[in-house]
Scaffold this active site. Structure first.
Site, PDB file in Angstrom:
ATOM      1  N   LYS A 203      12.926  60.337  51.772  1.00  0.00           N
ATOM      2  CA  LYS A 203      12.189  59.450  50.869  1.00  0.00           C
ATOM      3  C   LYS A 203      10.680  59.576  51.097  1.00  0.00           C
ATOM      4  CE  LYS A 203      15.718  57.703  48.694  1.00  0.00           C
ATOM      5  NZ  LYS A 203      16.329  56.392  48.916  1.00  0.00           N
ATOM      6  N   ARG A 239      23.259  57.769  54.193  1.00  0.00           N
ATOM      7  CA  ARG A 239      23.295  58.718  53.076  1.00  0.00           C
ATOM      8  C   ARG A 239      22.177  59.736  53.302  1.00  0.00           C
ATOM      9  NH1 ARG A 239      21.198  59.488  47.879  1.00  0.00           N
ATOM     10  NH2 ARG A 239      22.737  60.121  46.306  1.00  0.00           N
TER      11      ARG A 239
END
Length: 258
Positions: A203, A239
């Site tokens: 991210k 994840r």
């Protein structure tokens, strides 16, 4: 949970797995590297992304699911009932919905009828606009309240509570500070009594933390660091895009924690 994006425009790996053979090979490799399940998605939900129609999403994911049916554990990353229905027919065991059943009113019924697992995620707004100055009075308490409300909604719609996991939605309508606050206070989310999924992998907050204000992705090393911190605070499912590195780090962390 390994990530296989069958898209041309996902934030960190768009286009890498657009070919069904490549996507299936990536899924098999992730399981060989230690992933418990592989998340297949045919619609990018990166900041600023545009929605994809049902037919196009099916065109992307069905050939991959057909190649993997019964071979590896698969979840389907979708908010569309039509995609979820076809995916569970082809062996998907979990539906990962970034809208938490707000995007398609028929999705809960599909999950309940199939006896599938369900992941409910928090997102502020929708992908096209979610990163435009997101604001909270208290991000953790607001995310927790939202997830609790959606959990109740899903159970009332017929999905057994024991088949539901919750995701705070790292990067989905959150600033860098919001994202790290969610990990720091993850115990307030695990207190809801369901397994918590954390998807910090690659991210942009990780790149920004490391000094690049314009970063759109983060490094593998930073991703692993965030994953270990989330694991230590009670996350059940991580994840990730780089499965082997995360599995090795989490194995060491688990041994150190006893």
């Amino acid at each position: 949970m390994g990530v296989v994006n069958v898209t041309p425009d996902s934030f960190s790996d768009g286009g890498v797995n657009l070919d069904p053979e490549d996507a299936a090979a990536s899924a098999r490799r992730m399981v060989a590297e230690g992933a418990a399940i592989v998340d297949i998605g045919g619609e990018s939900t990166r900041p600023g992304s545009e929605a994809v129609g049902l037919d196009e999403e099916l065109r992307r994911v069905v050939p991959v699911l057909e190649r993997l049916a019964g071979e590896v554990p698969v979840s389907i990353d979708t908010s569309k009932a039509g995609v979820a229905r076809r995916a569970v027919e082809l062996g998907a065991v979990l539906v990962n919905d970034v809208t938490a059943l707000r995007g398609d009113p028929r999705l809960a019924e599909v999950v309940a009828e199939a006896g599938a697992y369900l992941c409910l995620m928090h997102m502020l707004g929708e992908p096209r606009t979610m990163q435009r100055k997101p604001r909270y009075d208290d991000v953790v308490s607001e995310v927790a309240a939202f997830l609790e409300e959606r959990l109740v909604f899903a159970v009332e719609a017929g999905v057994p509570e024991e088949r539901i996991c919750l995701d705070p939605g790292i990067g989905f309508g959150k600033t860098v500070d919001h994202n790290f606050e969610l990990v720091r206070r993850l115990d307030e989310l695990t207190a809801l009594g369901r397994p918590v999924v954390v998807g910090f992998s690659r991210k942009s907050s990780l790149g920004k933390l490391l000094g690049d204000p314009d970063a759109v992705t983060g490094t593998t090393a930073a991703s692993v660091g965030a994953a270990v911190a989330a694991y230590e605070r009670g996350a059940t499912i991580l994840r990730v895009h780089d499965v082997r590195e995360h599995v090795e780090a989490l194995t060491a962390a688990a041994a150190a924690l006893g």
